[in-house]
Design an enzyme around this catalytic site. Sequence first.
Site, PDB file in Angstrom:
ATOM      1  N   LYS A  93       0.832  -1.205   0.000  1.00 37.02           N
ATOM      2  CA  LYS A  93       0.000   0.000   0.000  1.00 37.02           C
ATOM      3  C   LYS A  93       0.875   1.266   0.000  1.00 37.02           C
ATOM      4  O   LYS A  93       2.085   1.186   0.239  1.00 37.02           O
ATOM      5  CB  LYS A  93      -0.935  -0.045   1.220  1.00 37.02           C
ATOM      6  CG  LYS A  93      -1.900  -1.239   1.178  1.00 37.02           C
ATOM      7  CD  LYS A  93      -2.891  -1.207   2.340  1.00 37.02           C
ATOM      8  CE  LYS A  93      -3.831  -2.393   2.284  1.00 37.02           C
ATOM      9  NZ  LYS A  93      -4.874  -2.348   3.353  1.00 37.02           N
ATOM     10  N   TYR A 109     -12.607  -1.413  -3.404  1.00 35.39           N
ATOM     11  CA  TYR A 109     -13.075  -1.495  -2.013  1.00 35.39           C
ATOM     12  C   TYR A 109     -14.592  -1.311  -1.890  1.00 35.39           C
ATOM     13  O   TYR A 109     -15.083  -0.952  -0.817  1.00 35.39           O
ATOM     14  CB  TYR A 109     -12.329  -0.474  -1.152  1.00 35.39           C
ATOM     15  CG  TYR A 109     -10.885  -0.890  -0.905  1.00 35.39           C
ATOM     16  CD1 TYR A 109     -10.577  -1.956  -0.055  1.00 35.39           C
ATOM     17  CD2 TYR A 109      -9.828  -0.254  -1.543  1.00 35.39           C
ATOM     18  CE1 TYR A 109      -9.268  -2.364   0.159  1.00 35.39           C
ATOM     19  CE2 TYR A 109      -8.509  -0.660  -1.333  1.00 35.39           C
ATOM     20  CZ  TYR A 109      -8.248  -1.720  -0.476  1.00 35.39           C
ATOM     21  OH  TYR A 109      -6.945  -2.125  -0.268  1.00 35.39           O
ATOM     22  N   ASN A 161      -1.891  -0.005   6.782  1.00 34.11           N
ATOM     23  CA  ASN A 161      -1.360  -1.287   7.260  1.00 34.11           C
ATOM     24  C   ASN A 161      -0.485  -2.014   6.242  1.00 34.11           C
ATOM     25  O   ASN A 161      -0.380  -3.228   6.254  1.00 34.11           O
ATOM     26  CB  ASN A 161      -2.489  -2.170   7.793  1.00 34.11           C
ATOM     27  CG  ASN A 161      -3.541  -2.459   6.744  1.00 34.11           C
ATOM     28  OD1 ASN A 161      -3.386  -2.095   5.594  1.00 34.11           O
ATOM     29  ND2 ASN A 161      -4.605  -3.132   7.144  1.00 34.11           N
ATOM     30  N   HIS A 212      -1.825  -5.528   1.351  1.00 37.13           N
ATOM     31  CA  HIS A 212      -3.121  -6.168   1.112  1.00 37.13           C
ATOM     32  C   HIS A 212      -2.884  -7.604   0.671  1.00 37.13           C
ATOM     33  O   HIS A 212      -1.959  -7.871  -0.092  1.00 37.13           O
ATOM     34  CB  HIS A 212      -3.858  -5.429  -0.017  1.00 37.13           C
ATOM     35  CG  HIS A 212      -4.992  -6.212  -0.622  1.00 37.13           C
ATOM     36  ND1 HIS A 212      -6.273  -6.141  -0.128  1.00 37.13           N
ATOM     37  CD2 HIS A 212      -5.034  -7.095  -1.664  1.00 37.13           C
ATOM     38  CE1 HIS A 212      -7.056  -6.952  -0.846  1.00 37.13           C
ATOM     39  NE2 HIS A 212      -6.331  -7.533  -1.776  1.00 37.13           N
ATOM     40  N   GLU A 249      -9.056  -9.971  -8.450  1.00 34.59           N
ATOM     41  CA  GLU A 249      -8.089  -8.896  -8.189  1.00 34.59           C
ATOM     42  C   GLU A 249      -6.868  -9.031  -9.114  1.00 34.59           C
ATOM     43  O   GLU A 249      -6.314  -8.019  -9.570  1.00 34.59           O
ATOM     44  CB  GLU A 249      -7.658  -8.933  -6.721  1.00 34.59           C
ATOM     45  CG  GLU A 249      -8.806  -8.558  -5.788  1.00 34.59           C
ATOM     46  CD  GLU A 249      -8.495  -8.802  -4.311  1.00 34.59           C
ATOM     47  OE1 GLU A 249      -7.346  -9.184  -3.982  1.00 34.59           O
ATOM     48  OE2 GLU A 249      -9.404  -8.602  -3.482  1.00 34.59           O
TER      49      GLU A 249
HETATM   50  P1  CMP Z   1      -7.444  -4.587   4.244  1.00 36.81           P
HETATM   51  O1  CMP Z   1      -7.952  -5.628   5.176  1.00 36.81           O
HETATM   52  O2  CMP Z   1      -6.302  -4.885   3.346  1.00 36.81           O
HETATM   53  O3  CMP Z   1      -8.670  -4.065   3.364  1.00 36.81           O
HETATM   54  C1  CMP Z   1      -9.628  -3.217   3.938  1.00 36.81           C
HETATM   55  C2  CMP Z   1      -8.916  -2.055   4.521  1.00 36.81           C
HETATM   56  O4  CMP Z   1      -9.713  -1.102   5.159  1.00 36.81           O
HETATM   57  C3  CMP Z   1      -7.995  -2.547   5.652  1.00 36.81           C
HETATM   58  O5  CMP Z   1      -6.976  -3.325   5.102  1.00 36.81           O
HETATM   59  C4  CMP Z   1      -7.578  -1.232   6.220  1.00 36.81           C
HETATM   60  O6  CMP Z   1      -6.614  -0.575   5.412  1.00 36.81           O
HETATM   61  C5  CMP Z   1      -8.897  -0.470   6.134  1.00 36.81           C
HETATM   62  N1  CMP Z   1      -9.583  -0.519   7.418  1.00 36.81           N
HETATM   63  C6  CMP Z   1     -10.187  -1.568   7.991  1.00 36.81           C
HETATM   64  N2  CMP Z   1     -10.725  -1.237   9.184  1.00 36.81           N
HETATM   65  C7  CMP Z   1     -10.427   0.071   9.356  1.00 36.81           C
HETATM   66  C8  CMP Z   1     -10.711   1.003  10.374  1.00 36.81           C
HETATM   67  N3  CMP Z   1     -11.408   0.641  11.470  1.00 36.81           N
HETATM   68  N4  CMP Z   1     -10.270   2.251  10.235  1.00 36.81           N
HETATM   69  C9  CMP Z   1      -9.580   2.625   9.117  1.00 36.81           C
HETATM   70  N5  CMP Z   1      -9.289   1.778   8.092  1.00 36.81           N
HETATM   71  C10 CMP Z   1      -9.711   0.521   8.225  1.00 36.81           C
END
Ligand code: CMP
Length: 138
Positions: free
Chosen positions: A10, A50, A113, A116, A127
């Site tokens: 990311k 998303y 984070n 992905h 994807e």
């Molecule tokens: P990922 O699980 O890769 O895909 C969905 C994304 O949404 C997740 O990683 C985070 O980057 C984001 N995400 C999920 N929960 C939260 C949250 N509570 N607050 C902000 N971002 C979130």
Amino acid sequence: MNNITLMMIKPDGVENGHIGNILEKATSSGFKIKALKLTQLTQQDAEHFYSVHKERPFYIELVAFMTRGPIVAAILEKENAVSDFRTLIGATNPKEAADGTIRKLYATSMGENAVHGSDSDENAAIEAAFHFAKRERF
Ligand code: CMP
């Protein structure tokens, strides 16, 4: 088919200089790189990618984050790629991620984070096709 997953490093992972570390972690854990590129999601791409989260309170923030700079997209191959890669990346929240996981090492927050990984074989195929043309897949 249960042998591929779609990884994205990311924008935070790219900005923080972790491309090499994350690719090394994947390959040293047994994943083969079958496709790889540096690219940037458009607003439309991120909203589409998303769309499952569009009712969630973090959706606008998530789309803004995912479009703010380049990402690395890769197709990774291994037996049980989806579940093994999700184990390797760790929990969504880096505070809850297990020691040695990519998110424990390189993520900074729940939203930012670092990486992905596809959540199902079906989504891995969707994807992978979203990011790569046939001639880019090996
Ligand atoms: P990922 O699980 O890769 O895909 C969905 C994304 O949404 C997740 O990683 C985070 O980057 C984001 N995400 C999920 N929960 C939260 C949250 N509570 N607050 C902000 N971002 C979130």
